[in-house]
Design a protein around this motif. Structure first.
Motif, short mmCIF file in Angstrom:
data_model
loop_
_atom_site.label_atom_id
_atom_site.label_comp_id
_atom_site.label_asym_id
_atom_site.label_seq_id
_atom_site.Cartn_x
_atom_site.Cartn_y
_atom_site.Cartn_z
N UNK A 112 0.84 -1.19 0.00
CA UNK A 112 0.00 0.00 0.00
C UNK A 112 0.88 1.24 0.00
N UNK A 113 0.40 2.30 -0.68
CA UNK A 113 1.13 3.57 -0.66
C UNK A 113 0.24 4.64 -0.06
N UNK A 141 -2.60 -1.07 -3.45
CA UNK A 141 -3.55 -0.14 -2.86
C UNK A 141 -2.91 1.22 -2.63
N UNK A 142 -3.72 2.27 -2.76
CA UNK A 142 -3.22 3.61 -2.44
C UNK A 142 -4.24 4.33 -1.58
N UNK A 206 -7.76 6.68 8.79
CA UNK A 206 -6.59 6.09 8.13
C UNK A 206 -6.24 4.74 8.76
N UNK A 207 -6.20 4.70 10.09
CA UNK A 207 -5.78 3.45 10.73
C UNK A 207 -6.78 2.33 10.43
N UNK A 208 -8.07 2.69 10.35
CA UNK A 208 -9.08 1.68 10.03
C UNK A 208 -8.82 1.10 8.64
N UNK A 209 -8.53 1.99 7.69
CA UNK A 209 -8.20 1.55 6.33
C UNK A 209 -6.99 0.62 6.33
N UNK A 213 -7.83 -3.08 4.85
CA UNK A 213 -7.69 -3.24 3.40
C UNK A 213 -7.39 -4.71 3.09
N UNK A 214 -8.05 -5.23 2.07
CA UNK A 214 -7.93 -6.67 1.77
C UNK A 214 -6.64 -6.97 1.01
#
Lengths: 424, 301
Positions: A112-113, A141-142, A206-209, A213-214
Motif C-alpha cells: 500500500x502507498x 492499494x493507495x 486512516x488506521x481503520x483503512x 484493506x484486503x
C-alpha cells in the motif's frame, strides 16, 4: 490454523517534511504506543539542543548522522508498529525528485502507498510523481491523505476539489484501489481517531483503512512459479536418497500430486511433497519458503524454475523493461550489465534505450542517447541465457530484475518487465 | 477473492529462511554470528528449518569477550552439540594479549568496542565472505537504515551514505576480493515478533531471560549484575533484586530489568506494556547520540 492470526501490511510513504509526512508517521507511532519513552526522551533532548520549541518527530526516523545534521530524509528508513489487528512495516522514503530511486526501493515491497497532499497547496508535481511511482511499481492499494485540513478550516469543498483533480489525472495510471481521506496529522483528525471537525466526511479513519484493506489477493495465486534457490541433499544414513528443492513460492498454489514441469529442461514430474523442517504443508503459496520433493529424479539446480505443465512463464533471452536508473554513471545502449532475475543471474547487454518517461507529466521523451540517475526509461535487454519471465503487471517477483555494474558491483538499475510484442 | 494468507510470524519466518538460503547459495564461506542472545538463538532455529534434513551448512562464530554470563557459554556449547555445527571462537582476550586491542580503563571500562578487532581478525583468518547477524531494524536508529545484504569494504567498514538499493527480493552479493557482507535475515522482526515466535515454536532460551534473583549494582540508572568484571565505585553497594534480561551482551554493560516474568506468556505481556526499548538497558549505546552508527561504520555487528 494457528491461533496467532495477525497479518503483516507493508506500506510506503513518500514526501518531505513540509507535507507533514514525519508528523503523520510520528502520529501513527505515537497513537499506537509504538514510541518508547527513552526514544522520546532522546528526541526531546536533541530538539532542545537544536533550539526547537517543539519536539521534532522526524528525528525518530532520520537515523543517520548526515540526515540529522541536514534535517532531511535521504535513505529509506523502516519503521514498525502494530495494532491488535495488524503488524505494519513502513518504508519511509524522501519525496524529492533526486530521491526517485529511494522511493522506488521503498515501493518495491509495499502492499500500500500513502500519498500525502497538502490541502492548502492541492495537487503538485510531486503528487503526480508519487502516484506514478505507485502505479509503475504496481502497489496494489493507495490511500490519498489530504493533510492539513485544519489549515483550510476543515472545508469540504477544498477536499472535494482535490479528490476530483486527483481522480482525473490518475485515470491515466494503473492504480487498482484508491481511497481518499481528509486528515490533519498534527491535530490527529481521522488518523487514529475520527474527526469531530469534519462531520461531512463519512468514510473511515486512516488506521481503520490500514487495518482492513484486503491484502490476501495482493500475491499472484494463479500462475505457479517456484524458482529454485538450492538443492538440499543431506548425505546422511537416515536421509540417504533425500533430494529436496529449496525456494520461496513466487506465484500459484502447489500441493502434493500436482503435475509440474521444470524449466529450462522441460522435464515433467509430479510433486511428492511440499514441506518445511520435515513437516508436510498441505497447500503452499506465495510468499512461503518451502522444500519441494518430486517423484522422479530429475537434474535440477539453482536458477531453474518449477511451474505447472500448462502454465509457463515466457522463456526468453530478450526482455523489455521499464528501468529506474540508480547510478551516477549514465547508461548508454550497448552497455554490458549483470542481470539478476529470481534466483538466476547472467551477463547481459542493454541493446536499446527506447524512450524516457517524464515522471511529472508522464510524457514519453523519444530519441534519448543516455539515461541518468533517477530517470525512468524503457530499454531492451539481451540476456546471455534464457530467463523465465512474466510481465511485472502479472507478477512482481517473476516480473522484476536488478541490473548490476560489471566493474563496481553496484546495483545500478531496477527493472520491471513489460509485456512485449511477440515477434516471430 | 482468495484466502491464501499466512500470519505475520510465518511471513517473517519465510523471509528470513529465504535470505539464509540465498546466503548459503551465493557465498563461499558464510558464517552465522552467535552472541548467545535470544536473537542469535532464534537465527540458529531458522537456519535449522531452512536446510532440514541437512545440517546447517555454515559454522557459528562467537566473538568471546571473556566477560560473558556463564549461562550463555553453557547454553552455546549444548546448542552447538545438538545442531552438529562447527563453532569458531574469536577471543578478545587473545587480541588483547597479542597487543591487537587495548583494554579500556576506568570504572565504566568495557570490552564492547574491542570486539570489532576480534571480529574482523576472525573474518579475515577464516576468509569469511558473509557474516549473518541477528540485528533488527527496530532496535536502534542506525540499524533502521541497514540493508538485508550490507556491503563491507576491505577494512570491514560500513558506508551508510552509499548503500546499495535493495529491491523486491533480489539481493546483490557481488563484491571484490577482500570485501565481505553482513547479512541480517531478521531485519524486519520487532522485539515482540521475536518473543511471539519463540513461544510459537517453543524455542529454548538461557535462564537469564526469565525472572530470577541476582546480586546487582545500580549505576546511572542501569541495573548491572555483580561479577568479577565490575569494579564497585566508592558509594555503590550490592543489592539483591528480582530481575530478568531483555538483551544479553557482556556482563558489565548489559542492564537487567526488574521483573517477575518467569514464563514466555508473562514476558510477552510485560513487553506489550513496557515503555522503554530493549537497548535502553545497554550502557554501550549511551555513549553518544550516534554511538551505534559510529561503531557500525568501524565494523561492529
Amino acid at each position: 490454523m494457528e491461533a496467532q492470526n495477525t497479518q503483516l501490511l507493508r506500506f510506503t510513504t513518500a514526501g518531505s517534511v513540509d507535507d507533514g509526512k514525519s508528523t503523520l508517521i510520528g502520529r501513527l507511532l505515537y497513537d499506537s504506543k509504538s514510541i518508547f519513552q527513552d526514544q522520546l526522551d532522546a528526541v526531546e533532548k536533541s530538539s532542545q539542543i537544536k533550539g526547537f520549541d517543539y519536539v521534532d518527530l522526524s528525528l525518530l526516523t532520520d537515523g543517520l548522522k548526515s540526515e540529522r545534521e541536514q534535517g532531511i530524509t535521504i535513505d529509506v528508513a523502516y519503521r514498525y508498529f502494530a495494532t491488535p489487528k495488524r503488524k505494519f512495516i513502513i518504508a519511509d522514503t524522501p519525496g524529492h525528485i533526486q530521491y526517485t530511486r529511494n522511493m522506488v526501493t521503498g515501493a518495491s515491497t509495499a502492499n500500500l502507498a500513502i500519498i500525502l497532499i497538502d490541502a492548502r497547496k492541492g495537487i503538485l508535481e510531486q503528487t503526480h510523481r508519487h502516484a506514478f511511482i505507485a502505479s509503475l511499481l504496481q502497489i496494489p492499494h493507495a490511500i490519498v491523505c489530504v493533510n492539513k485540513m485544519d489549515l483550510v478550516d476543515y472545508k469540504q469543498d477544498v477536499y472535494d476539489k482535490i479528490v476530483e483533480e486527483f481522480k482525473e489525472f490518475s485515470s491515466k495510471l494503473n492504480i487498482k484501489d484508491v481511497q481518499f481521506i481528509p486528515i490533519s496529522a498534527l491535530a490527529g483528525d481521522n488518523v487514529v481517531n475520527r474527526s469531530e471537525n469534519m462531520p461531512w466526511y463519512e468514510g473511515s479513519t486512516l488506521i481503520y483503512q490500514l487495518e482492513h484493506v484486503h491484502i490476501a489477493s495482493d500475491y499472484n495465486h494463479v500462475d505457479c512459479r517456484f524458482p529454485i534457490q538450492s538443492v538440499i541433499r543431506p548425505h546422511t544414513l537416515e536421509f540417504q536418497d533425500y533430494r529436496g528443492y529449496a525456494g520461496r513460492i513466487d506465484g500459484g498454489v502447489f500441493k502434493a500430486g500436482d503435475k509440474i514441469k521444470v524449466l529450462p529442461s522441460g522435464f515433467t514430474s509430479t510433486i511428492k511433497s511440499v514441506e518445511l523442517n520435515g513437516e508436510e504443508i498441505e497447500e503452499a503459496f506465495s510468499p512461503m519458503s518451502v522444500t519441494m520433493r518430486l517423484n522422479d529424479e530429475i537434474d535440477i539446480s539453482r536458477g531453474d524454475m518449477i511451474v505447472r505443465e500448462n502454465n509457463s512463464p515466457e522463456v526468453t533471452q530478450d526482455i523489455d523493461v521499464l528501468v529506474t536508473w540508480m547510478s551516477e554513471k549514465p547508461l548508454q545502449s550497448r552497455t554490458k550489465v549483470f542481470v539478476k532475475h529470481t534466483t538466476n543471474e547472467c551477463i547481459s547487454m542493454v541493446k536499446e534505450i527506447k524512450y524516457k518517461v517524464d515522471i511529472n507529466t508522464l510524457h514519453r521523451i523519444e530519441d534519448v542517447n543516455q539515461i541518468e540517475m533517477n530517470d525512468i526509461a524503457r530499454i531492451s535487454i539481451r540476456a546471455s541465457k534464457p530467463l523465465f519471465v512474466d510481465a511485472y503487471e502479472r507478477n512482481r517477483y517473476t516480473g522484476s530484475v536488478i541490473l548490476i555494474d560489471e566493474q563496481t558491483n553496484e546495483t545500478i538499475g531496477a527493472g520491471m518487465i513489460v509485456k512485449h510484442n511477440v515477434t516471430a | 477473492m482468495s484466502n491464501y494468507m499466512i500470519n505475520h510470524l510465518r511471513e517473517l519466518e519465510s523471509e528470513a529462511i529465504f535470505v539464509m538460503r540465498e546466503v548459503a547459495a551465493q557465498f563461499e564461506t558464510p558464517v552465522l554470528l552467535f552472541s548467545g542472545g535470544k536473537d542469535s538463538i532464534l537465527m540458529t532455529h531458522l537456519a535449522k528449518k531452512a536446510f532440514y534434513p541437512a545440517r546447517i551448512p555454515f559454522p557459528l562464530v562467537h566473538i568471546d569477550t571473556g566477560h560473558n554470563f556463564p549461562e550463555t557459554i553453557e547454553f552455546r556449547d549444548n546448542l552447538v552439540k545438538e545442531l552438529g555445527v562447527n563453532l569458531i571462537v574469536g577471543s578478545v582476550q587473545e587480541a588483547i594479549d597479542k597487543g591487537r586491542a587495548k583494554e579500556e580503563t576506568g570504572v565504566n571500562a568495557s570490552r564492547n568496542s574491542l570486539q570489532i578487532v576480534s571480529l574482523l581478525d576472525t573474518l579475515e583468518e577464516h576468509k569469511i565472505d558473509a557474516a549473518m547477524g541477528g540485528a533488527r531494524r527496530d532496535e536502534e536508529k542506525a540499524r533502521a537504515k541497514e540493508r538485508f545484504f550490507s556491503h563491507r569494504d576491505e577494512f570491514g567498514q560500513w558506508d551508510p551514505k552509499n548503500q546499495r538499493p535493495e529491491l523486491w527480493n533480489l539481493f546483490n552479493s557481488k563484491k571484490h576480493n577482500g570485501e565481505h557482507f553482513r547479512v541480517f535475515p531478521i531485519s524486519n522482526w520487532t522485539e515482540m515478533d521475536v518473543w511471539e515466535y519463540i513461544k510459537l515454536e517453543n524455542i529454548a532460551l538461557p535462564s537469564l531471560y526469565f525472572s530470577h534473583k541476582r546480586e546487582c549494582v545500580v549505576r546511572d540508572g542501569v541495573i548491572l549484575a555483580k561479577s568479577e568484571f565490575i569494579t564497585l565505585k566508592e558509594n555503590e553497594e550490592v543489592v539483591e533484586k528480582v530481575v530478568r534480561y531483555r538483551t544479553c551482551g557482556d556482563m558489565p554493560i548489559t542492564g537487567a530489568v526488574c521483573s517477575e516474568a518467569d514464563t514466555l506468556e508473562k514476558i510477552i505481556e510485560e513487553i506489550a506494556t513496557t515503555r522503554t526499548t530493549e537497548r535502553g538497558t545497554r550502557a554501550d549505546d549511551k555513549r553518544g547520540e550516534t554511538a551505534m552508527e559510529d561503531r557500525k561504520k568501524a565494523g561492529y555487528f
